[in-house]
Design a protein around this motif. Structure first.
Motif, PDB file in Angstrom:
ATOM      1  N   SER A 175       0.829  -1.209   0.000  1.00  0.00           N
ATOM      2  CA  SER A 175       0.000   0.000   0.000  1.00  0.00           C
ATOM      3  C   SER A 175       0.864   1.260   0.000  1.00  0.00           C
ATOM      4  O   SER A 175       0.584   2.227  -0.719  1.00  0.00           O
ATOM      5  CB  SER A 175      -0.921  -0.007   1.222  1.00  0.00           C
ATOM      6  OG  SER A 175      -1.693   1.170   1.280  1.00  0.00           O
ATOM      7  N   VAL A 176       1.927   1.240   0.801  1.00  0.00           N
ATOM      8  CA  VAL A 176       2.864   2.366   0.831  1.00  0.00           C
ATOM      9  C   VAL A 176       3.514   2.554  -0.539  1.00  0.00           C
ATOM     10  O   VAL A 176       3.631   3.670  -1.051  1.00  0.00           O
ATOM     11  CB  VAL A 176       3.956   2.138   1.907  1.00  0.00           C
ATOM     12  CG1 VAL A 176       5.071   3.182   1.786  1.00  0.00           C
ATOM     13  CG2 VAL A 176       3.350   2.192   3.297  1.00  0.00           C
ATOM     14  N   LEU A 177       3.906   1.437  -1.142  1.00  0.00           N
ATOM     15  CA  LEU A 177       4.547   1.495  -2.454  1.00  0.00           C
ATOM     16  C   LEU A 177       3.588   2.036  -3.506  1.00  0.00           C
ATOM     17  O   LEU A 177       3.977   2.853  -4.357  1.00  0.00           O
ATOM     18  CB  LEU A 177       5.039   0.099  -2.844  1.00  0.00           C
ATOM     19  CG  LEU A 177       5.927   0.000  -4.085  1.00  0.00           C
ATOM     20  CD1 LEU A 177       7.208   0.800  -3.889  1.00  0.00           C
ATOM     21  CD2 LEU A 177       6.262  -1.458  -4.379  1.00  0.00           C
ATOM     22  N   ALA A 178       2.337   1.604  -3.460  1.00  0.00           N
ATOM     23  CA  ALA A 178       1.333   2.090  -4.409  1.00  0.00           C
ATOM     24  C   ALA A 178       1.127   3.592  -4.250  1.00  0.00           C
ATOM     25  O   ALA A 178       0.952   4.317  -5.237  1.00  0.00           O
ATOM     26  CB  ALA A 178       0.018   1.347  -4.200  1.00  0.00           C
ATOM     27  N   GLU A 179       1.145   4.060  -3.009  1.00  0.00           N
ATOM     28  CA  GLU A 179       0.995   5.495  -2.763  1.00  0.00           C
ATOM     29  C   GLU A 179       2.159   6.275  -3.338  1.00  0.00           C
ATOM     30  O   GLU A 179       1.982   7.348  -3.937  1.00  0.00           O
ATOM     31  CB  GLU A 179       0.892   5.741  -1.256  1.00  0.00           C
ATOM     32  CG  GLU A 179       0.529   7.174  -0.881  1.00  0.00           C
ATOM     33  CD  GLU A 179       0.310   7.350   0.606  1.00  0.00           C
ATOM     34  OE1 GLU A 179       0.383   8.502   1.067  1.00  0.00           O
ATOM     35  OE2 GLU A 179       0.084   6.337   1.304  1.00  0.00           O
ATOM     36  N   LEU A 180       3.356   5.732  -3.193  1.00  0.00           N
ATOM     37  CA  LEU A 180       4.535   6.390  -3.765  1.00  0.00           C
ATOM     38  C   LEU A 180       4.451   6.434  -5.288  1.00  0.00           C
ATOM     39  O   LEU A 180       4.794   7.439  -5.912  1.00  0.00           O
ATOM     40  CB  LEU A 180       5.810   5.642  -3.353  1.00  0.00           C
ATOM     41  CG  LEU A 180       6.303   5.831  -1.923  1.00  0.00           C
ATOM     42  CD1 LEU A 180       7.485   4.914  -1.652  1.00  0.00           C
ATOM     43  CD2 LEU A 180       6.702   7.274  -1.697  1.00  0.00           C
ATOM     44  N   LYS A 181       3.986   5.351  -5.887  1.00  0.00           N
ATOM     45  CA  LYS A 181       3.876   5.297  -7.343  1.00  0.00           C
ATOM     46  C   LYS A 181       2.837   6.275  -7.866  1.00  0.00           C
ATOM     47  O   LYS A 181       2.940   6.762  -8.995  1.00  0.00           O
ATOM     48  CB  LYS A 181       3.531   3.871  -7.793  1.00  0.00           C
ATOM     49  CG  LYS A 181       4.666   2.873  -7.607  1.00  0.00           C
ATOM     50  CD  LYS A 181       4.263   1.493  -8.099  1.00  0.00           C
ATOM     51  CE  LYS A 181       5.424   0.509  -7.970  1.00  0.00           C
ATOM     52  NZ  LYS A 181       5.070  -0.843  -8.471  1.00  0.00           N
ATOM     53  N   ALA A 182       1.835   6.572  -7.040  1.00  0.00           N
ATOM     54  CA  ALA A 182       0.781   7.495  -7.456  1.00  0.00           C
ATOM     55  C   ALA A 182       1.202   8.950  -7.338  1.00  0.00           C
ATOM     56  O   ALA A 182       0.571   9.835  -7.931  1.00  0.00           O
ATOM     57  CB  ALA A 182      -0.474   7.266  -6.615  1.00  0.00           C
ATOM     58  N   ALA A 183       2.273   9.217  -6.594  1.00  0.00           N
ATOM     59  CA  ALA A 183       2.738  10.593  -6.413  1.00  0.00           C
ATOM     60  C   ALA A 183       3.289  11.121  -7.736  1.00  0.00           C
ATOM     61  O   ALA A 183       3.914  10.378  -8.506  1.00  0.00           O
ATOM     62  CB  ALA A 183       3.805  10.658  -5.338  1.00  0.00           C
ATOM     63  N   PRO A 184       3.069  12.413  -8.046  1.00  0.00           N
ATOM     64  CA  PRO A 184       3.541  12.965  -9.317  1.00  0.00           C
ATOM     65  C   PRO A 184       5.064  12.951  -9.461  1.00  0.00           C
ATOM     66  O   PRO A 184       5.576  12.698 -10.548  1.00  0.00           O
ATOM     67  CB  PRO A 184       3.006  14.407  -9.290  1.00  0.00           C
ATOM     68  CG  PRO A 184       2.713  14.690  -7.853  1.00  0.00           C
ATOM     69  CD  PRO A 184       2.316  13.391  -7.243  1.00  0.00           C
ATOM     70  N   THR A 185       5.765  13.216  -8.370  1.00  0.00           N
ATOM     71  CA  THR A 185       7.232  13.182  -8.411  1.00  0.00           C
ATOM     72  C   THR A 185       7.756  12.525  -7.132  1.00  0.00           C
ATOM     73  O   THR A 185       7.213  12.746  -6.046  1.00  0.00           O
ATOM     74  CB  THR A 185       7.837  14.601  -8.517  1.00  0.00           C
ATOM     75  OG1 THR A 185       7.338  15.398  -7.426  1.00  0.00           O
ATOM     76  CG2 THR A 185       7.477  15.251  -9.839  1.00  0.00           C
ATOM     77  N   PRO A 186       8.810  11.719  -7.243  1.00  0.00           N
ATOM     78  CA  PRO A 186       9.362  11.067  -6.054  1.00  0.00           C
ATOM     79  C   PRO A 186      10.094  12.074  -5.165  1.00  0.00           C
ATOM     80  O   PRO A 186      10.688  13.033  -5.655  1.00  0.00           O
ATOM     81  CB  PRO A 186      10.344  10.042  -6.644  1.00  0.00           C
ATOM     82  CG  PRO A 186      10.712  10.584  -7.985  1.00  0.00           C
ATOM     83  CD  PRO A 186       9.511  11.332  -8.475  1.00  0.00           C
ATOM     84  N   GLU A 187      10.015  11.857  -3.857  1.00  0.00           N
ATOM     85  CA  GLU A 187      10.696  12.725  -2.908  1.00  0.00           C
ATOM     86  C   GLU A 187      11.675  11.907  -2.073  1.00  0.00           C
ATOM     87  O   GLU A 187      11.430  10.737  -1.767  1.00  0.00           O
ATOM     88  CB  GLU A 187       9.683  13.398  -1.977  1.00  0.00           C
ATOM     89  CG  GLU A 187       8.705  14.320  -2.696  1.00  0.00           C
ATOM     90  CD  GLU A 187       7.737  14.965  -1.717  1.00  0.00           C
ATOM     91  OE1 GLU A 187       7.928  14.787  -0.490  1.00  0.00           O
ATOM     92  OE2 GLU A 187       6.796  15.624  -2.175  1.00  0.00           O
ATOM     93  N   ILE A 188      12.784  12.550  -1.688  1.00  0.00           N
ATOM     94  CA  ILE A 188      13.808  11.866  -0.905  1.00  0.00           C
ATOM     95  C   ILE A 188      13.219  11.338   0.397  1.00  0.00           C
ATOM     96  O   ILE A 188      13.463  10.191   0.792  1.00  0.00           O
ATOM     97  CB  ILE A 188      14.989  12.814  -0.613  1.00  0.00           C
ATOM     98  CG1 ILE A 188      15.722  13.162  -1.923  1.00  0.00           C
ATOM     99  CG2 ILE A 188      15.959  12.180   0.375  1.00  0.00           C
ATOM    100  CD1 ILE A 188      16.839  14.169  -1.753  1.00  0.00           C
TER     101      ILE A 188
END
Length: 204
Positions: A175-188
């Motif tokens: 679920s955490v990974l899916a949320e990251l993938k849905a974000a427009p840009t990755p953050e550190i």
């Protein structure tokens, strides 16, 4: 970028260049030949598409294939070391390594880290640290799986048992990974948290 720091980090004293080449060259050559079979089908298709895109831009086909596979081939140093310590065949170690990377989203997390926009030297170092940590985690989990199974023969059985016993925690991480993938840009910060969650999940 990856091989030289790896060799320096794992060296136990001055590096004997000839001996190091003799140790790693056969395994790296074997990995290069059998890489397509070692990769998960989806990842193999991605690399084929990258190579075809480069070829369309005028890069010679053989060179395009090598460029597309460089990231995966850089894992060869870890794979040779794991195969040596676990007394396991390199092709089996490679399939396990890349399978773990695919299942836990390590491939995607590293690719996301590479897309992070960095403005300062500290941010660049932070991204590099995330990538190195994810690579180290993937190698560590591969070696631990072989050790826990007593070799490659029982790895799949042990892996299935581990997934079954950690189903709830895996679902949370997915679920955490899916949320990251849905974000427009990755953050550190987000990638750092994901890496920490993954280590907590695997106990690595």
């Amino acid at each position: 970028d990856r091989a030289v720091p790896w060799l320096l980090r794992h060296a136990e004293g001055p590096i004997d260049i000839a001996a190091t080449i003799a140790r790693f060259e056969p395994g790296l050559a074997a990995l290069k030949t059998g890489l397509q079979k070692a990769l998960e089908p989806a990842r193999a298709s991605e690399l084929t598409a990258v190579a075809q895109s480069l070829a369309k831009d005028g890069v010679p086909a053989d060179l395009a294939g090598e460029i597309a596979r460089l990231g995966e081939l850089a894992a060869g140093l870890d794979l040779v070391r794991i195969a040596e310590r676990g007394k396991a065949p390199l092709d089996g170690v490679a399939r396990l390594y890349f399978g773990i990377g695919s299942r836990l989203g390590l491939d995607w997390l590293r690719a996301a880290a590479a897309r992070v926009k960095t403005e300062t030297q500290w941010q660049k170092l932070a991204v590099s640290a995330i990538v190195e940590d994810l690579l180290a985690l993937q190698a560590e989990l591969t070696a631990r799986a072989i050790t826990a199974a007593g070799g490659l023969d029982r790895v799949e059985e042990v892996a299935r048992a581990w997934i079954k016993s950690h189903r709830a925690n895996l679902a949370r991480f997915d679920s955490v990974l899916a949320e990251l993938k849905a974000a427009p840009t990755p953050e550190i910060a987000a990638l750092t948290v994901a890496g920490r969650e993954l280590r907590a999940l695997t106990g690595a």
